[in-house]
Design an enzyme around this catalytic site. Structure first.
Site, mmCIF file in Angstrom:
data_model
loop_
_atom_site.group_PDB
_atom_site.id
_atom_site.type_symbol
_atom_site.label_atom_id
_atom_site.label_comp_id
_atom_site.label_asym_id
_atom_site.label_seq_id
_atom_site.Cartn_x
_atom_site.Cartn_y
_atom_site.Cartn_z
ATOM 1 N N LYS A 61 -3.822 113.255 56.172
ATOM 2 C CA LYS A 61 -3.367 111.890 56.438
ATOM 3 C C LYS A 61 -2.347 111.843 57.571
ATOM 4 C CE LYS A 61 -6.227 110.585 53.470
ATOM 5 N NZ LYS A 61 -6.173 110.321 52.044
HETATM 6 C C1 LIG Z 1 -6.873 110.168 50.738
HETATM 7 C C2 LIG Z 1 -7.267 108.916 50.058
HETATM 8 C C3 LIG Z 1 -6.938 108.655 48.717
HETATM 9 C C4 LIG Z 1 -6.354 109.693 47.794
HETATM 10 O O1 LIG Z 1 -5.183 110.266 48.206
HETATM 11 P P1 LIG Z 1 -4.801 111.759 47.716
HETATM 12 O O2 LIG Z 1 -3.395 111.901 48.147
HETATM 13 O O3 LIG Z 1 -5.730 112.696 48.406
HETATM 14 O O4 LIG Z 1 -4.960 111.805 46.241
HETATM 15 C C5 LIG Z 1 -7.239 107.408 48.186
HETATM 16 N N1 LIG Z 1 -7.858 106.478 48.929
HETATM 17 C C6 LIG Z 1 -8.212 106.688 50.202
HETATM 18 C C7 LIG Z 1 -8.872 105.588 50.954
HETATM 19 C C8 LIG Z 1 -7.948 107.926 50.805
HETATM 20 O O5 LIG Z 1 -8.330 108.126 52.065
#
Ligand SMILES: *Cc1c(COP(=O)(O)O)cnc(C)c1O
Length: 403
Positions: free
Chosen positions: A203
């Site tokens: 991210k």
């Molecule tokens: C990455 C992501 C998540 C989950 O986040 P994590 O920290 O990996 O649990 C939820 N929704 C979207 C759209 C994502 O891209």
């Protein structure tokens, strides 16, 4: 015709792409400070005199960045969604309307608490949840909508807010991909009832793992905080558990990384925006490629992904898989993206476990986009220098022209 790399031609992408993650002295300094403070976790007191705990500081700055009054840190973005639904008052058996074109966590996080995800199709020109399809999915059991700001592009929050208000639904923003984005000048995560973010490695703001819940509502903040802290209340005693909760806390080490990464965010966002603008210009000229529509009310796009589509004409001649294979051979990490969650076996089986029903959801736009059209590049491509981005676009042009 130019020889493709897959046929033994030279690779289209010769320049290196930007590395990810990016860090420096500041990350090391802050990590060392946490290490030496003796306060490694988020709960209770402790730490050397004079040490200012990183988690509350990071939460404050993160909330401010999005114009939200409150933030609660949490182990990851997935748990953040579950907690946000709980904090908004949803109960097992309630329904929440979600898009089918998103990371699986948007739906599985609801199921983790027995909340049933109901899929509303996406818009063909944005790949984001279609508010009018949301209206069609509302039943007496519907209690909330999750708007996913996919790829860093805010969903149509104006219309979704209106629908939520008309039908008495909570509106949750899954902003896992949209740190720093805004809709009509308002930061994501501060527009609906609660917002959730992810700090997972890929991210745009990353601490390896982690998540943040944001809200402007003090009661929701207290609920979320309590759920993440084994049901304690902010001013209560250590063994005073007032609600059902679990331990979903992040560590001080992660908060240190986030604080350091936040100092790099603005510069990186600007760089991604520049990269995306250049790709828009270059790919707009490519026959066979169709760009997504960016709503003018998106005042800031976070560009976690750069999504585009094969147009209908090219998709009639080339399978998406073949196109991607050829672009990949050029050295460009083009991805096929998600598969439709409304068809995902784990989602449907878990839905059946909770409801006893075999449910099916028709989302034809999502299915066509996944099967034939939608592709994406990840954010580190956008962080790369101009030469690399030009080579990426040129490789895509070369492959598209080969059909
Ligand atoms: C990455 C992501 C998540 C989950 O986040 P994590 O920290 O990996 O649990 C939820 N929704 C979207 C759209 C994502 O891209």
């Amino acid at each position: 015709m130019e020889k493709l790399a897959i046929d033994g031609g030279s690779k289209g992408l010769r320049s290196p792409l930007a590395q990810w993650p990016i860090y420096g002295e500041l990350e090391m300094e802050l990590l060392k400070e946490v290490l030496e403070s003796g306060k490694w976790g988020g709960a209770g007191g402790g730490g050397k005199p004079g040490y200012e705990p990183k988690l509350p500081l990071m939460e404050r700055k993160f909330a401010e960045l999005h114009g939200a009054a409150h933030a609660v840190s949490v182990v990851n973005g997935t748990v953040g969604i579950t907690v946000a639904l709980q904090a908004a008052g949803l109960k097992p058996g309630d329904e929440v309307i979600v898009p089918p074109y998103t990371f699986i966590a948007t739906a599985s996080a609801a199921l983790a608490y027995g909340i049933i995800p109901v899929f509303a199709d996406i818009e063909e020109d944005t790949l984001l949840i279609d508010p009018e399809k949301v209206v069609q999915r509302i039943t007496p059991k519907t209690k909330a909508i999750i708007a996913v700001h996919l790829a860093g592009a805010p969903a149509n929050m104006t219309r979704l807010k209106q629908i939520a208000a008309e039908h008495g639904l909570k509106l949750i923003e899954d902003a896992a991909q949209a740190v720093g984005a805004s809709w009509e000048g308002q930061g994501v995560g501060s527009i609906g009832d609660l917002g959730t973010f992810s700090l997972q490695s890929s991210k745009n703001l990353n601490a390896g793992e982690g998540g943040i819940i944001t809200t402007n509502n003090r009661d929701y903040w207290e609920n979320a905080w309590s759920i993440c802290n084994v049901g304690r209340i902010p001013s209560g005693g250590w063994y005073q558990h007032e609600r059902f909760g679990q331990n979903y806390r992040m560590t001080e080490f992660q908060a240190a990384i986030v604080l350091a990464q936040m100092t790099r965010l603005e510069e990186q966002m600007t760089r991604r925006e520049r990269g995306a603008k250049l790709l828009d210009e270059l790919l707009a000229e490519v026959s066979g490629v169709k760009l997504l529509h960016n709503d003018a009310r998106i005042t800031r796009h976070a560009y976690h992904l750069y999504m585009f589509k094969l147009d209908k004409k090219l998709a009639g001649k080339a399978t998406k898989a073949d196109f991607i294979r050829k672009v990949n051979a050029e050295g460009v990490p083009l991805s096929a993206g998600y598969v439709p969650l409304n068809r995902n076996v784990s989602i449907l089986e878990t839905t059946k476990m909770w409801t006893g029903e075999d449910r099916t959801y028709e989302c034809p736009v999502c299915e066509t986009m996944c099967e034939n059209e939608a592709v994406w590049l990840t954010q580190n491509v956008l962080l790369s220098d101009e030469q690399a981005i030009r080579e990426v676009a040129e490789a895509i042009r070369k492959v598209a022209a080969s059909y």
